[in-house]
Design a protein around this motif. Structure first.
Motif, PDB file in Angstrom:
ATOM      1  N   ASP A  17       0.827  -1.199   0.000  1.00 44.74           N
ATOM      2  CA  ASP A  17       0.000   0.000   0.000  1.00 44.74           C
ATOM      3  C   ASP A  17       0.870   1.260   0.000  1.00 44.74           C
ATOM      4  N   GLU A  18       1.936   1.258   0.791  1.00 39.04           N
ATOM      5  CA  GLU A  18       2.838   2.411   0.843  1.00 39.04           C
ATOM      6  C   GLU A  18       3.550   2.612  -0.493  1.00 39.04           C
ATOM      7  N   LYS A  21       1.034   4.188  -2.859  1.00 38.90           N
ATOM      8  CA  LYS A  21       0.868   5.612  -2.552  1.00 38.90           C
ATOM      9  C   LYS A  21       2.054   6.420  -3.070  1.00 38.90           C
ATOM     10  N   GLU A  25       1.850   9.373  -5.849  1.00 42.40           N
ATOM     11  CA  GLU A  25       2.352  10.714  -5.527  1.00 42.40           C
ATOM     12  C   GLU A  25       3.402  11.164  -6.547  1.00 42.40           C
TER      13      GLU A  25
END
Length: 105
Positions: A17-18, A21, A25
């Protein structure tokens, strides 16, 4: 499945998930930077170089706030008429587009 296995699964999900993200970004910052480059009259390699610089700036401690401040400074220096609200709204649109692109890849 043991408690340890569940913990490892949760760690893997969190890491995934990180990473997702981070990719969203970075892609959004590049899209925003290319938009800003166009407003500044930059094209081709010059626009790509500008975008790369802003993506690298986004990786720093200030993150997206540094990017927005840099665009504001560059727009002011070049006489580009865009409010902070317009820049931030475009950044939100870029985040949405980046999420779609990442999900499709």
């Amino acid at each position: 499945m043991t408690l340890n296995d569940r913990g490892q699964d949760n760690e893997l999900l969190y890491a995934h998930d990180e990473e997702r993200k981070f990719r969203i970004e970075a892609r959004a910052t590049k899209l925003l930077a290319l938009w800003a480059a166009g407003k500044l009259g930059k094209t081709g390699a010059e626009a790509e170089t500008y975008a790369t610089g802003l993506v690298n700036l986004d990786l720093g401690a200030g993150g997206s706030q540094d990017v927005l401040a840099r665009i504001r400074t560059d727009f002011d220096a070049a006489g580009v008429q865009q409010s902070d609200h317009q820049i931030e709204r475009h950044r939100t649109e870029c985040l949405e587009e980046a999420a779609k692109q990442i999900a499709a890849s």
